[in-house]
Design an enzyme around this catalytic site. Structure first.
Site, PDB file in Angstrom:
ATOM      1  N   HIS A  31      -1.753   6.839  19.376  1.00 16.24           N
ATOM      2  CA  HIS A  31      -1.640   8.118  18.562  1.00 16.24           C
ATOM      3  C   HIS A  31      -1.185   9.499  19.380  1.00 16.24           C
ATOM      4  O   HIS A  31      -0.369  10.012  18.722  1.00 16.24           O
ATOM      5  CB  HIS A  31      -3.118   8.367  18.077  1.00 16.24           C
ATOM      6  CG  HIS A  31      -3.707   7.167  17.257  1.00 16.24           C
ATOM      7  ND1 HIS A  31      -4.293   6.451  17.985  1.00 16.24           N
ATOM      8  CD2 HIS A  31      -3.474   6.633  16.162  1.00 16.24           C
ATOM      9  CE1 HIS A  31      -4.856   5.418  17.177  1.00 16.24           C
ATOM     10  NE2 HIS A  31      -4.268   5.626  15.935  1.00 16.24           N
TER      11      HIS A  31
ATOM     12  N   GLY B  58       4.541   2.175  11.590  1.00 16.11           N
ATOM     13  CA  GLY B  58       3.930   0.843  12.118  1.00 16.11           C
ATOM     14  C   GLY B  58       5.309   0.358  12.848  1.00 16.11           C
ATOM     15  O   GLY B  58       5.057  -0.458  13.575  1.00 16.11           O
TER      16      GLY B  58
ATOM     17  N   SER C 220       3.081   7.692  11.565  1.00 20.46           N
ATOM     18  CA  SER C 220       2.001   7.057  10.831  1.00 20.46           C
ATOM     19  C   SER C 220       1.059   8.041  10.021  1.00 20.46           C
ATOM     20  O   SER C 220       1.203   9.249  10.206  1.00 20.46           O
ATOM     21  CB  SER C 220       1.099   6.233  11.833  1.00 20.46           C
ATOM     22  OG  SER C 220       0.126   7.077  12.766  1.00 20.46           O
ATOM     23  N   CYS C 221      -0.087   7.628   9.329  1.00 25.53           N
ATOM     24  CA  CYS C 221      -0.828   8.427   8.791  1.00 25.53           C
ATOM     25  C   CYS C 221      -1.593   9.319   9.855  1.00 25.53           C
ATOM     26  O   CYS C 221      -2.006  10.775   9.422  1.00 25.53           O
ATOM     27  CB  CYS C 221      -1.987   7.553   7.964  1.00 25.53           C
ATOM     28  SG  CYS C 221      -2.664   6.451   8.942  1.00 25.53           S
ATOM     29  N   ASN C 222      -2.254   8.808  10.635  1.00 22.93           N
ATOM     30  CA  ASN C 222      -2.942   9.645  11.817  1.00 22.93           C
ATOM     31  C   ASN C 222      -1.975  10.641  12.472  1.00 22.93           C
ATOM     32  O   ASN C 222      -2.610  11.689  12.589  1.00 22.93           O
ATOM     33  CB  ASN C 222      -3.852   8.510  12.804  1.00 22.93           C
ATOM     34  CG  ASN C 222      -4.877   7.881  12.220  1.00 22.93           C
ATOM     35  OD1 ASN C 222      -5.710   8.764  11.777  1.00 22.93           O
ATOM     36  ND2 ASN C 222      -5.066   6.693  12.534  1.00 22.93           N
TER      37      ASN C 222
ATOM     38  N   THR D 140       0.647  -1.175   0.130  1.00 20.42           N
ATOM     39  CA  THR D 140      -0.007  -0.005   0.062  1.00 20.42           C
ATOM     40  C   THR D 140       0.934   1.238  -0.120  1.00 20.42           C
ATOM     41  O   THR D 140       0.748   2.207  -0.885  1.00 20.42           O
ATOM     42  CB  THR D 140      -0.776  -0.012   1.225  1.00 20.42           C
ATOM     43  OG1 THR D 140      -1.716  -1.198   1.144  1.00 20.42           O
ATOM     44  CG2 THR D 140      -1.747   1.028   1.360  1.00 20.42           C
TER      45      THR D 140
ATOM     46  N   HIS E   1      -9.882   7.784   7.430  1.00 18.84           N
ATOM     47  CA  HIS E   1      -9.964   8.110   8.791  1.00 18.84           C
ATOM     48  C   HIS E   1     -10.452   9.685   8.979  1.00 18.84           C
ATOM     49  O   HIS E   1     -10.181  10.522   8.274  1.00 18.84           O
ATOM     50  CB  HIS E   1      -8.449   8.149   9.504  1.00 18.84           C
ATOM     51  CG  HIS E   1      -7.726   6.925   9.388  1.00 18.84           C
ATOM     52  ND1 HIS E   1      -8.033   5.772   9.987  1.00 18.84           N
ATOM     53  CD2 HIS E   1      -6.625   6.724   9.304  1.00 18.84           C
ATOM     54  CE1 HIS E   1      -7.095   4.760   9.711  1.00 18.84           C
ATOM     55  NE2 HIS E   1      -6.269   5.560   9.199  1.00 18.84           N
TER      56      HIS E   1
END
Lengths: 339, 339
Positions: free
Chosen positions: A194, A111, A140-142, A13, A220
């Site tokens: 997070h 990750g 990470s994306c968030n 991805t 998200h």
């Protein structure tokens, strides 16, 4: 011009997106990507002209499938100036040893734990901290999404406390195993990871995060509640958010009512893989009362870290300063550039 | 014993549940329910032994469908001591005029504004305020959910500020028109109506609410962040939540990981329509740090207001005190009773 030789370890991805993004820059080139087994994605890699490198013990598997292989993962590490590690989470330590042995720089993804690289990266917040580093980690994306808006707001107004609820996509669009399919699932262990992850870059931030997994695949969404050090007007907050790099402000009156329309917009923009690299904030969902600020933002989990990986390469390889890197990356990926 | 004659105006998601719940009490009886058109639900009403009353101009429609009708909605109002109005939101004013004319008491639902009834109702928070009233309003499912936990916590510790994110179900299980089907949709107008609705019962509470609609049908979920007037331990907070009426504390280690398992539990409990009347709070998702308290709770949108409607009837008809009503309602519906 120096052209940095980039290897992409893992073509899933994130890896396949980073490969395309690196390929679009003039000061870097993709010299190879890795896969552990022949699949439709290894076909895609070859179709895009990327050489395939595989673990030594997997070569027979690729030979059998008649998929041409250029060499082993170790070979790629020897040839590359820098590896972008896009392998699944928590296998980083094994690869870190390989990178160390080959003396190659490497970028890990969110990750992995912060401690693996010792330095975490976000273009807006701390580009300079990875300057010349051998290892870094793109959060990470968030976390990237939170840093894109909270860091500029903190710089401008000072954030006393941040309370964030993350409504997470249950699975990626290309994943038919994930879930939940019709439920909401709380992350009961508090704070969720997070908050501490944001603190890997903003250690001074008082932040608590809660998270709920939802039955959606495409993005998200966060509700962000900030207690600021001073009172601000809604207009002042909108101005700062609007001017933050890689943040796109939309208004629901334009028809963007949900994450569905955001993905439709990304597709209409002609983006590679219909990606939305920017964090999307609803202008009419921003509200301040006194020193409290509230807003909603949406995060495209598959792509928001892609421009950060490109910038991280430039910082670690000392190619140029933060603003220039952001500008170059944005131009190449079709992201509006704000100075 | 006085047996209160109850009419149910509207036999949809809430009305049919309230009818069954009222029918299960010894001090009240359902003397009739209304429908505006013949449907599978009017068949269900008849199968359960409820007389049907319909708007006068709809009688030919029912005659044509050969569905026996007992009389008009006005007839029901004349016969009843109290009407539970479960009509769709925002048609309340029209019916209020009818109830006034008939001199019958009426309970509205959360889809109507507080101002329509002038008094809003929650069993835990303000049973006494509707004592003998002609009109009252049972607040919505989400507001009921918030009051069930926030009111006892406020009474015990004092709540300085409340920040709530509501992740709302996109549609009810029996609705094939709703959505979103694969997206997250923010309620951009802030604060959402939920905060002010909680204030219709706790006017002193400083609360802000944000809401996101999700692709699920079975329950809402809230993240609740409370700034308390004093420091409390996680254990002290758990104790108060555990002892709050109509709150069920679960632990994810027991296998209840999401709203899906909650609905499975309700079904296993043998509840009417597999309903979960209680607000469900994850014990291992409750966390306090200093004077901040965080927890997750799940709300069964179709049923949590059902016991409140029964109690509201008792308060308005002056049948008994709050504790006794809660006890009677809970026993009849299979809800654990906590003194």
């Amino acid at each position: 011009m120096t052209v940095v030789k980039v290897g992409i370890n893992g073509f899933g991805t994130i890896g396949k997106r980073v490969a395309t993004a690196v390929d679009a820059q003039e000061d870097m080139e993709v010299i190879g990507v890795t896969k552990t087994r022949p699949s439709f994605e290894s076909e895609i890699a070859r179709a895009k002209g990327f050489d395939l490198y595989v673990p030594g013990d997997r070569i027979p598997l690729f030979d059998e499938a008649e998929v041409p292989v250029k060499g082993t993962v170790e070979d790629l590490c020897e040839k590359a100036d820098i590896i972008v590690d896009c392998t699944p989470g928590n296998v980083g330590q094994m690869y870190k040893d390989m990178y160390s042995k080959a003396g190659v720089k490497a970028i890990f993804q969110g990750g992995e734990d912060h401690s693996l690289a010792g330095t975490s990266f976000n273009s807006t917040a701390n580009y300079q901290e990875s300057w010349g580093a051998q290892f870094s980690r793109v959060v990470s994306c968030n976390t990237t999404g939170l840093l894109r808006t909270v860091f500029p707001l903190d710089r401008q107004f000072g954030v006393e406390k941040a309370y964030v609820t993350l409504v997470r996509r249950g699975a990626d669009p290309g994943d038919s195993k994930g879930g939940p399919i019709n439920a909401l699932e709380p992350s009961v262990k508090l704070p969720t990871h997070h908050g501490p992850d944001v603190q890997s870059i903003m250690p001074w931030l008082n932040i608590n995060t809660m998270a709920i997994k939802a039955s959606t695949t495409i993005m998200h969404m966060h509700t962000v509640t900030l207690e600021l050090k001073n009172e601000v007007t809604t207009e002042e907050a909108i101005e700062v958010i609007r001017n933050s790099p890689r943040v796109r402000v939309v208004n629901s009156s334009s028809g963007i009512k949900s994450t569905a329309e955001i993905m439709e917009l990304a597709s209409d923009l002609g983006r590679d893989r219909s990606d939305m690299y920017e964090i999307v904030v609803w202008e009419d969902g921003i509200k301040s009362t006194g020193n409290m600020l509230y807003y909603y933002q949406a995060v495209h989990q598959e792509s928001d870290v892609v421009p950060e990986n490109v910038d991280c390469i430039r910082s670690m390889c000392k190619l140029c300063e933060a603003d220039e890197s952001t500008r170059l990356t944005n131009i190449a990926l079709g992201i509006p550039y704000k100075r």
